[in-house]
Design an enzyme around this catalytic site. Sequence first.
Site, PDB file in Angstrom:
ATOM      1  N   ASP A  41       4.386 -26.940 -15.054  1.00 21.23           N
ATOM      2  CA  ASP A  41       4.973 -26.966 -15.017  1.00 21.23           C
ATOM      3  C   ASP A  41       6.404 -25.193 -13.776  1.00 21.23           C
ATOM      4  OD1 ASP A  41       4.934 -29.210 -14.711  1.00 21.23           O
ATOM      5  OD2 ASP A  41       6.198 -30.170 -16.691  1.00 21.23           O
ATOM      6  N   HIS A 247      -4.432   1.623  -9.157  1.00 25.89           N
ATOM      7  CA  HIS A 247      -2.862   0.558  -9.168  1.00 25.89           C
ATOM      8  C   HIS A 247      -3.061   0.508 -10.585  1.00 25.89           C
ATOM      9  CE1 HIS A 247      -4.073  -0.831  -4.576  1.00 25.89           C
ATOM     10  NE2 HIS A 247      -3.618   0.067  -4.561  1.00 25.89           N
ATOM     11  N   ASP A 264       5.797   4.179  -9.119  1.00 26.55           N
ATOM     12  CA  ASP A 264       5.536   4.138  -7.476  1.00 26.55           C
ATOM     13  C   ASP A 264       6.507   2.499  -7.357  1.00 26.55           C
ATOM     14  OD1 ASP A 264       4.597   3.112  -5.245  1.00 26.55           O
ATOM     15  OD2 ASP A 264       2.719   2.884  -5.199  1.00 26.55           O
ATOM     16  N   ASP A 275       8.620   1.773  -0.509  1.00 25.53           N
ATOM     17  CA  ASP A 275       7.473   1.767  -0.724  1.00 25.53           C
ATOM     18  C   ASP A 275       7.764   3.460  -1.016  1.00 25.53           C
ATOM     19  OD1 ASP A 275       5.378   2.090  -1.785  1.00 25.53           O
ATOM     20  OD2 ASP A 275       3.763   2.044  -0.374  1.00 25.53           O
ATOM     21  N   HIS A 354      -8.031   7.927  -1.360  1.00 26.23           N
ATOM     22  CA  HIS A 354      -7.244   7.029  -0.394  1.00 26.23           C
ATOM     23  C   HIS A 354      -6.595   7.596   0.803  1.00 26.23           C
ATOM     24  CE1 HIS A 354      -3.534   8.605  -1.606  1.00 26.23           C
ATOM     25  NE2 HIS A 354      -3.529   8.310  -3.200  1.00 26.23           N
ATOM     26  N   HIS A 358       0.191   3.938   5.838  1.00 28.52           N
ATOM     27  CA  HIS A 358       0.120   2.823   5.955  1.00 28.52           C
ATOM     28  C   HIS A 358       1.631   1.807   6.687  1.00 28.52           C
ATOM     29  CE1 HIS A 358       2.365   1.151   2.082  1.00 28.52           C
ATOM     30  NE2 HIS A 358       1.850   1.571   2.042  1.00 28.52           N
ATOM     31  N   HIS A 365       2.297  -3.449   2.300  1.00 25.89           N
ATOM     32  CA  HIS A 365       1.305  -2.811   3.523  1.00 25.89           C
ATOM     33  C   HIS A 365       0.692  -3.952   4.992  1.00 25.89           C
ATOM     34  CE1 HIS A 365      -1.534  -1.182  -0.368  1.00 25.89           C
ATOM     35  NE2 HIS A 365      -0.536  -0.796   0.340  1.00 25.89           N
ATOM     36  N   GLU A 389       2.256   8.988   1.894  1.00 24.39           N
ATOM     37  CA  GLU A 389       1.470   9.126   0.262  1.00 24.39           C
ATOM     38  C   GLU A 389      -0.011  10.173   0.016  1.00 24.39           C
ATOM     39  OE1 GLU A 389       0.338   5.227  -1.773  1.00 24.39           O
ATOM     40  OE2 GLU A 389       1.756   4.312   0.778  1.00 24.39           O
ATOM     41  N   TYR A 393      -5.305  13.808  -8.279  1.00 20.26           N
ATOM     42  CA  TYR A 393      -5.297  13.078  -9.337  1.00 20.26           C
ATOM     43  C   TYR A 393      -7.066  13.487 -10.296  1.00 20.26           C
ATOM     44  CZ  TYR A 393      -3.126   9.893  -6.363  1.00 20.26           C
ATOM     45  OH  TYR A 393      -2.233   9.379  -5.418  1.00 20.26           O
ATOM     46  N   ARG A 411       1.713  12.017  -7.504  1.00 20.36           N
ATOM     47  CA  ARG A 411       1.517  11.045  -5.734  1.00 20.36           C
ATOM     48  C   ARG A 411       3.018  11.913  -5.524  1.00 20.36           C
ATOM     49  NH1 ARG A 411      -1.107   7.000  -6.550  1.00 20.36           N
ATOM     50  NH2 ARG A 411       0.864   5.133  -6.958  1.00 20.36           N
ATOM     51  N   GLU A 413       5.356   9.769  -2.350  1.00 15.85           N
ATOM     52  CA  GLU A 413       5.495   8.642  -1.339  1.00 15.85           C
ATOM     53  C   GLU A 413       6.683   8.458  -0.070  1.00 15.85           C
ATOM     54  OE1 GLU A 413       4.539   4.511  -2.179  1.00 15.85           O
ATOM     55  OE2 GLU A 413       3.758   4.382  -0.491  1.00 15.85           O
TER      56      GLU A 413
END
Length: 448
Positions: A41, A247, A264, A275, A354, A358, A365, A389, A393, A411, A413
């Site tokens: 539900d 991620h 991020d 973003d 990476h 984008h 994206h 971005e 790492y 990072r 961005e």
Amino acid sequence: MSRDALPDPVLHRNRRSRLLDRLGDGLLLLPTAPEVLRNGDVHYEYRPGSDFHFLTGFPEPEAVLVAWRTGKGQHRSVLFVRPRDPAREIWDGKRHGTKGAVSAFGVDEAHPIGELWQRLPKLLEGHPTLFHRLGAAAALDRRLLEVFAGQAQKHRRRQPAAHPTIQDPIPELAAMRLRKDAAEIAALQTAATITAAGHCAAMRGARPGMFEYEVQAIVEAEFRRAGSPRNGYGSIVASGPNACILHYHDNDRKMREGDLLLLDAGAEFGGNTGDVTRTFPVSGHFSPAQAAVYRVVLRAQLAGIRACRVGAPWNAAHKACLRELTRGLVELAVLRGAVPKLLGKDAFKPWYMHGTSHWLGRDVHDVGAYQDAADVAEPLPAGAVLTVEPGLYFDANDRRVPKELRGIGVRIEDDILVTRAGPGVLTAAVPKTIREVEAMCRAGRTAN
Ligand code: GLY
Ligand code: MN
Ligand code: MN
């Protein structure tokens, strides 16, 4: 009224007309996103389909747009929507109903969604093409094929085609969404401004000893306070070694003195999202090793942004970042050798795995082609928005890099609007230099 209602009949009518002019003669059939059950539900939070909302501003589920061109710059549009239902509205909230769809959203006609299948054959008459993407709504596709099969059976002795050709309208729609109109740019700028406020609140509020999810709560509370109905994607709140998990979503580590925090997170507004990534010290000061990595990534990001010029290949920023990151990896004593040679063999890959950019818009994206049919990178058009971005790492157990770099992930961005006057940084309000970031972190300390 739903937070996603954007009643602007002129804007949406113009968008539909522009799309139908691009598509040519035929009938457009476009359902919104379905509601999705999470567990007993309980539904996932509802968000209208990006394409549907772009063309209608209509916020409710169980809605289908049907539209066709009647001349250059002219069309007729029909919305099928949930009808008013006082008993259901006690449970689920107010509906616009068919009258509201016409009066507030400016379509020519509206009918209850339950009448779609009874009315569709008539609407299809005289249209040799149906603009519809298969695959997004399985039940709708099945019913559609039944309608066509029925037509084929009835018309099998006639010469003209028994049913229309199905043509995918999404590439034209995506090309339209790629070059933002003034309303989309305004929404993106507001999303960016709210996103900036959230990142500033996080820098001010983060402390050693807090859990990552506490910082997530600070960012997202600021997004809501500033008027964003939801995030554009799940926030990544990655402290210490977690910054190296691209991620990362657990957001449950307790932060320690001396950690960097990679955040991020982006706020949605008017259907569009920011973003932004910033990486900042939870104790308020970068260590020398953290600062050295940060400076390399920042230099790369600034070079990437400068490359976002009208007519440049869309991945010019990536190429510019790779050059700077490779130079930086040599300076950090991670790589040895001549930069052009290192670039030629992708020597950066273990620490930068990476892409750099984008498209950004309604989807984080976002839609829009990156390559043409011959695989050549598309040129950047004015009005496109993309991220830049870059990151580095260094895994905590990576023995290939100097010890003091292990466990550092950075990072940076931002969201860039491509204009004839050069790249416009929509997210310029987020602190970015080491000095600005440390000052924002300190602002939180003096305030408490
Ligand atoms: N936040 C997702 C991305 O940066 O692509
Ligand atoms: Mn991004
Ligand atoms: Mn991001």
